[in-house]
Design an enzyme around this catalytic site. Structure first.
Site, PDB file in Angstrom:
ATOM      1  N   GLU A 212       0.877  -1.175   0.000  1.00  0.00           N
ATOM      2  CA  GLU A 212       0.000   0.000   0.000  1.00  0.00           C
ATOM      3  C   GLU A 212       0.910   1.219   0.000  1.00  0.00           C
ATOM      4  O   GLU A 212       1.387   1.641   1.049  1.00  0.00           O
ATOM      5  CB  GLU A 212      -0.920  -0.025   1.225  1.00  0.00           C
ATOM      6  CG  GLU A 212      -2.065   0.949   1.126  1.00  0.00           C
ATOM      7  CD  GLU A 212      -1.652   2.384   1.383  1.00  0.00           C
ATOM      8  OE1 GLU A 212      -1.333   3.101   0.394  1.00  0.00           O
ATOM      9  OE2 GLU A 212      -1.627   2.778   2.547  1.00  0.00           O
TER      10      GLU A 212
ATOM     11  N   GLU B 204       3.378   8.953  -3.743  1.00  0.00           N
ATOM     12  CA  GLU B 204       4.375   8.391  -2.833  1.00  0.00           C
ATOM     13  C   GLU B 204       5.370   7.496  -3.561  1.00  0.00           C
ATOM     14  O   GLU B 204       6.084   6.720  -2.931  1.00  0.00           O
ATOM     15  CB  GLU B 204       3.684   7.611  -1.708  1.00  0.00           C
ATOM     16  CG  GLU B 204       2.926   8.514  -0.738  1.00  0.00           C
ATOM     17  CD  GLU B 204       2.369   7.750   0.447  1.00  0.00           C
ATOM     18  OE1 GLU B 204       2.508   6.506   0.484  1.00  0.00           O
ATOM     19  OE2 GLU B 204       1.789   8.382   1.341  1.00  0.00           O
TER      20      GLU B 204
END
Length: 711
Positions: A169, A178
């Site tokens: 994740e 990210e």
């Protein structure tokens, strides 16, 4: 993780020295800017202040409270492991960015044969090892304290062989912010078998073109008009034409009033990401898609959200859509937004189009979606607007670099501006010499256009000075002077003091008491009875029950049957060292109910700088009309500014009714204290506060808590 502006950007200068305590521990001097005084101050902090702050910031907050997310990851992992076993293979799992080890423990409980979990943040890797031990799976999971891109495979590597199941994740509001693209690409090249299963398997980004004047107030400055709609200050053309900032504006779109926007398109799937390795991942691309306009309007904004397909068959879908586009929303409900999972780690995104375009219903236009390795941006084209290049928009007017989106929306709040301008018109005397204490607003420039002889504006930030000068030039203002500091000679001439009570540097509501601090400094040189706008300030507080916001702070305890108490202890101890009890939040995005009559806690009059503390004592949680017990999980604090004897609230826009939802001002942020655990309270429970305000030093301290009846 959320990008939102509610975390303060501070510059810390670390100097270590011996403490004189018996323990001989080191301490740290942290240098910070006092937003009220503008001066630099030193705080003595724990020697590992930065370390603990990083832990507190990486607490994953509501992410691990996201039951839907947890269950869908668990089910997809279970299916992947079963599929490998059915094929006669071992299930060798790699968990990238394991954090607490939640997904790795799930894999162990689903029967994975080997599990390697990597975590680059050392304190979290150490915490993960303890959690694995506590939950009896330490012998089944190997923790590698590295970034996945630094891992090696081989006899002497971090993994003996490549994994055939990847679970990770690494997503944020923009999905790819990210570093998801590089993480998956590297993993497939170096860490995974060719026929691996990836959880999640793929993702789709959706976009929707809308007209939304409400959110556009967060993007571009409007002309400043008085109560008669007469334009007092024109916005410089360079600011109207500026492409703005491509930085994502993450918003809880489900809390945006439905009447505040008009859909100009259906939801459009703009990017598909194959995490499985079956096709290459593009680090940069531009996609142009034609669509039929659904309503006539001004195309201003693109709403964006994404969904994850957790398994290769697409049976398990995790959607981050707002309620009107969410597959699980109960559209027959009075509040359909309450029927979908709440998240603050994955929100919806707002992108402001570099150029507004008027579009007609049933016409054909093109949405241009652009992506680099970490971010997205959008353009809209019709027959009249065609581009050869779609570069990432960059601010060229200064507004988007120097002023936060919240402050831009505040300056565009016409109701508030008209009240300030009406009082300014009433207060201005003949040959007025005006002192404006806030150079990040335009009240002083308005005074210059409304007949003041001379206006002095205090401002020392170069970007704000540039914006003021652009307005001065655009509006042909000859009688305004911008100063970094005001002299005694100028103070003796002043006939009026004005200050729009919202400074661009302020985060918490009381940081706008810079107006009181400056008046305290200048009062000996100002003439007696000089009118001041605003004339006073009040701070109010009340206990509330947040519907969801408290999840960003409350402990996990057990999460999907996994004991996370070690993680709770680590985060809580770090928060005590590094975090303040109060934080700023835009509460219009976070529904709550009033659980006690609001209480005025302090009153500051700017005419004589008299500070009046309300009687400090026990305040009942509920009023006499309420019955039974209620849950309280926080307190909300806000400022009310008095202008012409009338209140201008930066909190509730209407008086809160105990038990009802609170309607919060959209253009300011309020202060919040979130309780570690919810408290069931009744008529006999009381809360108290302690407040201290030192105008000379520019300090304001507030504490809210329960009354200890035993004491």
């Amino acid at each position: 993780m959320r990008v939102k502006a509610f975390q303060r950007i501070r510059s810390f200068l670390l100097v270590r020295l011996e403490s004189i305590s018996m323990t001989s521990k080191m301490q740290v001097f942290t240098q910070k800017r006092n937003p009220i005084t503008g001066s630099t101050e030193w705080d003595v902090q724990h020697e590992d202040y930065d370390f603990h702050q990083e832990i507190a910031r990486s607490a994953f907050a509501d992410m691990l409270h996201d039951t839907e997310r947890n269950k869908k990851y668990h089910r997809a992992l279970q299916l992947a492991i079963e599929k490998m076993h059915e094929a006669g293979k071992k299930a060798n799992v790699l968990d990238i960015g394991t954090g607490t080890g939640l997904l790795s423990i799930m894999a162990a409980r689903c029967g994975a044969d080997t599990i390697t979990a990597c975590e680059a943040f050392k304190p979290m890797a150490e915490c993960c090892l303890k959690i694995l031990q506590r939950n009896g799976v330490a012998d089944k999971i190997t923790v590698v304290p590295k970034r996945s891109t630094d891992m090696t495979v081989g006899e002497d590597g971090d993994m003996k062989e490549k994994a055939n199941i990847l679970v990770t994740e690494v997503f944020d509001t923009e999905l790819i912010g990210e570093g998801a693209l590089s993480t998956f690409s590297h993993a497939h090249e170096y860490l995974l078998e060719e026929d691996c299963i990836v959880v999640p398997d793929s993702a789709v980004i959706y976009a929707q073109v809308v007209e939304c004047p409400t959110l556009q107030k967060w993007n571009k400055l409007n002309d400043l008009a008085d109560e008669d709609l007469e334009v007092i200050l024109r916005t410089p053309q360079k600011m109207k034409d500026c492409a703005g900032s491509a930085a994502v504006h993450d918003v809880q779109l489900s809390q945006l009033p439905r009447h505040a926007f008009t859909e100009l398109s259906d939801q459009i799937p703009v990017f598909y990401y194959d995490w499985s390795g079956r096709s290459p991942i593009d680090m940069k691309r531009t996609v142009k898609q034609e669509f039929t306009v659904s309503n006539t309007g001004q195309a201003q904004i693109v709403f964006m959200w994404w969904e994850l397909n957790m398994d290769p068959e697409g049976k398990i879908c995790l959607s981050c859509a707002p309620w009107w586009a969410h597959p699980d929303a109960d559209l027959s409900s009075d509040r359909p937004q309450d029927s979908i999972p709440w998240r603050d780690h994955w929100m919806q995104a707002v992108y402001y189009l570099p150029q507004e375009i008027t579009v007609q219903k049933d016409s054909e236009v093109s949405l241009v979606s652009c992506q680099d390795e970490y971010s997205l941006w959008f353009y809209l084209e019709d027959e009249k607007t065609k581009r050869k290049h779609y570069k990432r928009p960059i601010c060229e007017c200064g507004v988007h670099m120097s002023i936060s989106r919240t402050h831009v929306s505040y300056l565009n709040d016409g109701k508030r501006s008209k009240k300030l301008l009406a009082q300014l018109k009433e207060d201005l005397v003949a040959d007025a010499v005006v002192l404006d204490l806030n150079g990040s607003s335009f009240l002083g420039l308005a005074a210059a256009k409304m007949g003041a002889k001379t206006v002095y504006i205090i401002e020392n930030m170069n970007l704000n000075i540039g914006i003021l000068n652009d307005y001065i030039k655009e509006n042909d203002i000859q009688n305004a002077i911008v100063l970094p500091e005001v002299t005694d000679e100028v103070l003796e001439k002043i006939t009026n003091v004005v200050c729009d009570p919202n400074f661009s540097c302020a985060i918490l509501p009381w940081e706008n008491l810079k107006v009181a601090y400056l008046l305290y400094r200048y009062r000996s040189k100002l003439k007696d009875f000089v009118p001041v706008i605003p004339e006073s300030c009040e701070f109010w507080a009340m206990p509330v029950e947040f519907q969801d916001l408290h999840k960003i702070r409350i402990p996990l305890g057990m999460c999907e049957g996994i004991d996370m108490s070690i993680f709770d202890s680590l985060v809580e101890s770090s928060r005590v060292i590094s975090d303040a009890e109060m934080e700023a939040q835009p509460l219009w995005e976070y529904p709550c109910r009033c659980r006690g009559v609001p209480r005025k806690i302090i009153d500051i009059h700017f005419k004589d700088l008299k500070v009046t503390y309300a009687c400090d004592g026990a305040n009942p949680i509920v009023d006499s009309k309420s019955e039974g017990s209620h849950s309280v999980n926080g307190f909300a604090i806000w400022a009310v500014w008095i202008v012409g004897g009338k209140p201008i609230s930066s909190g509730p826009v209407e008086w809160p009714v105990v038990g009802d939802r609170v309607n919060w001002d959209m253009h300011t942020r309020q202060a919040v204290k979130i309780l570690k655990t919810s408290k069931i309270v009744s008529d006999s429970d009381k809360w108290s506060y302690q407040v201290a305000c030192d105008l000379e030093k520019g300090q304001f301290n507030l504490n809210l808590d329960w009354v200890n009846e035993e004491s």
